[in-house]
Design an enzyme around this catalytic site. Structure first.
Site, PDB file in Angstrom:
ATOM      1  N   GLU A 159      -2.734  45.000   6.717  1.00  0.00           N
ATOM      2  CA  GLU A 159      -3.758  44.534   7.664  1.00  0.00           C
ATOM      3  C   GLU A 159      -3.312  43.184   8.216  1.00  0.00           C
ATOM      4  O   GLU A 159      -3.341  42.173   7.528  1.00  0.00           O
ATOM      5  CB  GLU A 159      -5.116  44.374   6.982  1.00  0.00           C
ATOM      6  CG  GLU A 159      -6.214  43.998   7.969  1.00  0.00           C
ATOM      7  CD  GLU A 159      -7.181  42.939   7.457  1.00  0.00           C
ATOM      8  OE1 GLU A 159      -8.066  42.541   8.234  1.00  0.00           O
ATOM      9  OE2 GLU A 159      -7.052  42.508   6.308  1.00  0.00           O
ATOM     10  N   ASP A 217     -28.770  57.917  -5.072  1.00  0.00           N
ATOM     11  CA  ASP A 217     -29.219  56.557  -5.363  1.00  0.00           C
ATOM     12  C   ASP A 217     -29.150  55.676  -4.115  1.00  0.00           C
ATOM     13  O   ASP A 217     -29.360  54.466  -4.186  1.00  0.00           O
ATOM     14  CB  ASP A 217     -28.402  55.936  -6.496  1.00  0.00           C
ATOM     15  CG  ASP A 217     -26.916  55.811  -6.162  1.00  0.00           C
ATOM     16  OD1 ASP A 217     -26.495  56.273  -5.072  1.00  0.00           O
ATOM     17  OD2 ASP A 217     -26.177  55.246  -6.985  1.00  0.00           O
ATOM     18  N   ASP A 274     -20.523  57.730  -2.815  1.00  0.00           N
ATOM     19  CA  ASP A 274     -19.710  57.678  -4.033  1.00  0.00           C
ATOM     20  C   ASP A 274     -18.512  58.607  -3.935  1.00  0.00           C
ATOM     21  O   ASP A 274     -18.342  59.349  -2.958  1.00  0.00           O
ATOM     22  CB  ASP A 274     -20.571  58.013  -5.251  1.00  0.00           C
ATOM     23  CG  ASP A 274     -21.421  59.254  -5.034  1.00  0.00           C
ATOM     24  OD1 ASP A 274     -20.849  60.288  -4.642  1.00  0.00           O
ATOM     25  OD2 ASP A 274     -22.649  59.180  -5.235  1.00  0.00           O
ATOM     26  N   ASP A 280     -23.640  60.476  -0.473  1.00  0.00           N
ATOM     27  CA  ASP A 280     -24.254  60.099  -1.741  1.00  0.00           C
ATOM     28  C   ASP A 280     -24.529  61.365  -2.544  1.00  0.00           C
ATOM     29  O   ASP A 280     -25.390  62.162  -2.187  1.00  0.00           O
ATOM     30  CB  ASP A 280     -25.551  59.328  -1.455  1.00  0.00           C
ATOM     31  CG  ASP A 280     -26.344  59.005  -2.712  1.00  0.00           C
ATOM     32  OD1 ASP A 280     -25.763  59.082  -3.809  1.00  0.00           O
ATOM     33  OD2 ASP A 280     -27.537  58.676  -2.582  1.00  0.00           O
ATOM     34  N   ASP A 325      -4.936  44.386   2.215  1.00  0.00           N
ATOM     35  CA  ASP A 325      -5.945  43.592   2.912  1.00  0.00           C
ATOM     36  C   ASP A 325      -5.537  42.129   2.967  1.00  0.00           C
ATOM     37  O   ASP A 325      -5.149  41.536   1.957  1.00  0.00           O
ATOM     38  CB  ASP A 325      -7.289  43.729   2.195  1.00  0.00           C
ATOM     39  CG  ASP A 325      -8.376  42.927   2.867  1.00  0.00           C
ATOM     40  OD1 ASP A 325      -8.771  43.299   3.979  1.00  0.00           O
ATOM     41  OD2 ASP A 325      -8.810  41.915   2.285  1.00  0.00           O
ATOM     42  N   ASN A 350     -25.418  61.475  -5.915  1.00  0.00           N
ATOM     43  CA  ASN A 350     -26.422  61.355  -6.984  1.00  0.00           C
ATOM     44  C   ASN A 350     -27.737  60.752  -6.497  1.00  0.00           C
ATOM     45  O   ASN A 350     -28.588  60.374  -7.293  1.00  0.00           O
ATOM     46  CB  ASN A 350     -25.861  60.532  -8.151  1.00  0.00           C
ATOM     47  CG  ASN A 350     -25.469  59.124  -7.722  1.00  0.00           C
ATOM     48  OD1 ASN A 350     -25.526  58.787  -6.544  1.00  0.00           O
ATOM     49  ND2 ASN A 350     -25.067  58.299  -8.678  1.00  0.00           N
TER      50      ASN A 350
END
Length: 567
Positions: free
Chosen positions: A269, A38, A42, A34, A212, A36
């Site tokens: 997948e 929060d 990211d 992370d 997927d 930033n």
């Protein structure tokens, strides 16, 4: 040569495609780093940690979905395929990440959900707003006398059919959550639109895609009921998984993208596929997947400890005999077709050390598991944190479980009279959300992942990357050495032969021209001896416990592994 055609060397190894030398590191973006603060990982955080991934020895990164999504299914419900979810960053963050990945001579694979979209996607919104919309045919609509056309059950519980939100007699198909309507791949416009999405990201620098749930894009005759009177909506994947038409639908899509950029990698997948189905999906010149990943390769058995529980939540154990049978079959079937995926797990299953009941004090078995799996013929796929020994998160309350499979099991077990603690213990052992915890970078309040309470947080083990980097004989250093060996020509392109051994020994030979090597792993609890063929000049490339080689007899301790090369 056709764009999807492969030329095979003697021994079955393909040549000419970058992904045959791939060592893949799977990152769950919300849980890696992370930047930033929060509480949510990211893209900038991933960029900040690329040197760590490269130093591990990986050369390819696979990211779980990063597109705009309502997050009903953690990003697999896409509402905009052409934009980055604001939770993870923006397009500038993505471009910088791609630049830095390629600067390190690494590749990027994006997870691309192709079986369904979010019900918030503009296609579906237009489809329900206007029954004459061209996008109505992008989805699957059926009805029988104003009722659901059949009794098929969804993987997420209940019927696969949900009523048109705007009324009328028709129902739309969803083999997963009702907020994830299935796309109608029978419609060539769907295949073209999905190819256009892939080409958009290829233009942004993406090197490949994990497709997927692609095995579900074809469905059986909707008039056929599932003949099971015990359940109102029985689940039977024979009606909506691995049907022959999957290959035909996939061909148009893949061919269009390969024509645009021939070396785009498609990792399918195929969770329930066997070796023969995998061969069909990856057959050279057929414009299918280049490789498939399946849950069939873990070598696990499911003793029925509690017959009242679904198979997915039964306790699992490593069975060396089953592991041998599995890889001998996969190698026999795929040897002239494609490469097996070598993995111990992913985001859809609990972490391998907990799943296989590896004692926390055992520092050797995790290394043995890695040596056994990743030096075989095929492409390694390492789930983030595995290399430092991360384990499942341990939740304390039932309300901490938010994934649909976990929520359904809680309701089921409560109705059967199980106590809350029994349910929590089972979910902490088996539920997929336990494997999606923050990467444990360092020993501080939020493990160096963030200064904010993480989105997925619970009790965890104490391993960290920082501590692992200081341990010269630890698991992380073992992985680095192992992946360096994997990147050598012998282990990338050499032939593979699984050897006949004692029950608890897993041993195989890799051979390339005049080079030969043996990988020997002892999964037993006693020291054993194993005779290898007569060798000339030999040396040990890697071992994780005291072992010796005298007169071609290897002595190897419990949970030990050794890699021996003949020059």
């Amino acid at each position: 040569m056709l764009a999807n055609e492969k030329v095979f060397k003697k021994g079955g190894a393909a040549m000419g495609n970058w992904y045959e030398q791939a060592i893949i590191y799977q990152i769950y973006p919300k849980s890696f780093k992370d930047s930033n603060n929060d509480g949510i990982g990211d893209l900038v955080g991933i960029t900040q940690k690329l040197d760590y991934v490269q130093n591990l020895g990986a050369n390819t990164i696979w990211l779980n979905p990063i597109f705009v999504s309502p997050q009903v299914d953690n990003g697999y419900d896409v509402s905009n395929y052409f934009a980055i979810d604001p939770l993870l960053g923006n397009m500038n963050d993505f471009k910088e990440m791609v630049t830095q990945i390629h600067k390190r001579n690494m590749h990027l694979i994006l997870d691309l959900p192709i079986n369904d979209t979010s019900d918030q996607h503009p296609w579906f919104q237009d489809a329900i707003a206007n029954k004459d919309s061209i996008f109505r045919e992008y989805y699957i609509w059926q009805e029988k006398d104003g009722q659901r056309p059949n009794n098929w059950g969804s993987f997420f519980g209940g019927s696969v059919w949900a009523p048109d939100p705007k009324g009328g007699s028709q129902y739309y198909c969803h083999v997963f959550d009702k907020k994830m309507p299935d796309l109608n791949w029978q419609n060539p416009e769907v295949r073209k639109s999905m190819a256009d999405i892939a080409k958009f990201w290829v233009d942004k620098g993406v090197d490949g895609f994990r497709l997927d749930a692609f095995i579900h894009i074809a469905k059986a005759n909707f008039e056929q009921q599932i003949l099971n009177q015990k359940e109102k909506y029985p689940v039977d994947s024979a009606f909506y998984a691995n049907l022959p038409e999957v290959k035909n639908y996939l061909k148009d899509f893949v061919k269009a993208v390969k024509a645009y950029k021939p070396d785009v990698f498609f990792l399918g997948e195929a969770s329930s596929a066997d070796a023969y189905q995998a061969a069909e999906y990856t057959r050279p010149s057929q414009f299918g997947c280049d490789m498939v990943v399946t849950s069939d390769n873990y070598g696990e058995v499911y003793p029925l400890k509690d017959k009242k529980l679904p198979m997915f939540f039964q306790p699992r154990y490593l069975d060396v005999k089953r592991l041998k049978e599995t890889f001998s079959i996969w190698e026999a079937v795929l040897s002239q077709t494609s490469l097996p995926a070598l993995t111990w797990g992913n985001h859809d299953i609990s972490r391998v050390l907990d799943r296989l009941h590896v004692d926390e004090s055992d520092q050797d078995l995790p290394k043995a598991l890695a040596a056994c799996m990743y030096l075989q013929r095929g492409v390694p796929i390492i789930y983030y944190g595995e290399e430092i020994g991360m384990r499942n998160l341990k939740y304390k309350k039932l309300k901490d479980f938010h994934d649909q499979r976990g929520v359904d099991l809680i309701q089921f077990m409560q109705e059967k009279g199980y106590s809350d603690q029994e349910i929590i213990d089972l979910l902490n052992q088996q539920d997929e959300m336990t494997a999606r915890g923050p990467f444990q970078w360092q020993n501080d309040k939020y493990v160096g992942f963030s200064t904010h309470h993480p989105w997925n947080w619970a009790e965890h083990n104490e391993v960290t990357a920082a501590e692992s980097l200081r341990e010269s004989d630890g698991q992380l250093e073992f992985y680095k050495a192992l992946l360096k060996i994997k990147a050598s020509p012998l282990f990338e392109a050499g032939s593979y032969l699984l050897l006949d051994t004692q029950p608890q020994i897993y041993a195989y030979e890799r051979k390339l021209n005049k080079q030969r090597a043996f990988v020997i792993v002892n999964f037993g609890t006693q020291t054993v001896k194993y005779r290898i063929p007569t060798l000339k000049v030999v040396h040990t490339l890697l071992s994780n416990k005291a072992s010796s080689l005298v007169d071609n007899v290897v002595t190897i301790e419990a949970h030990g592994s050794i890699v021996i090369e003949e020059k």
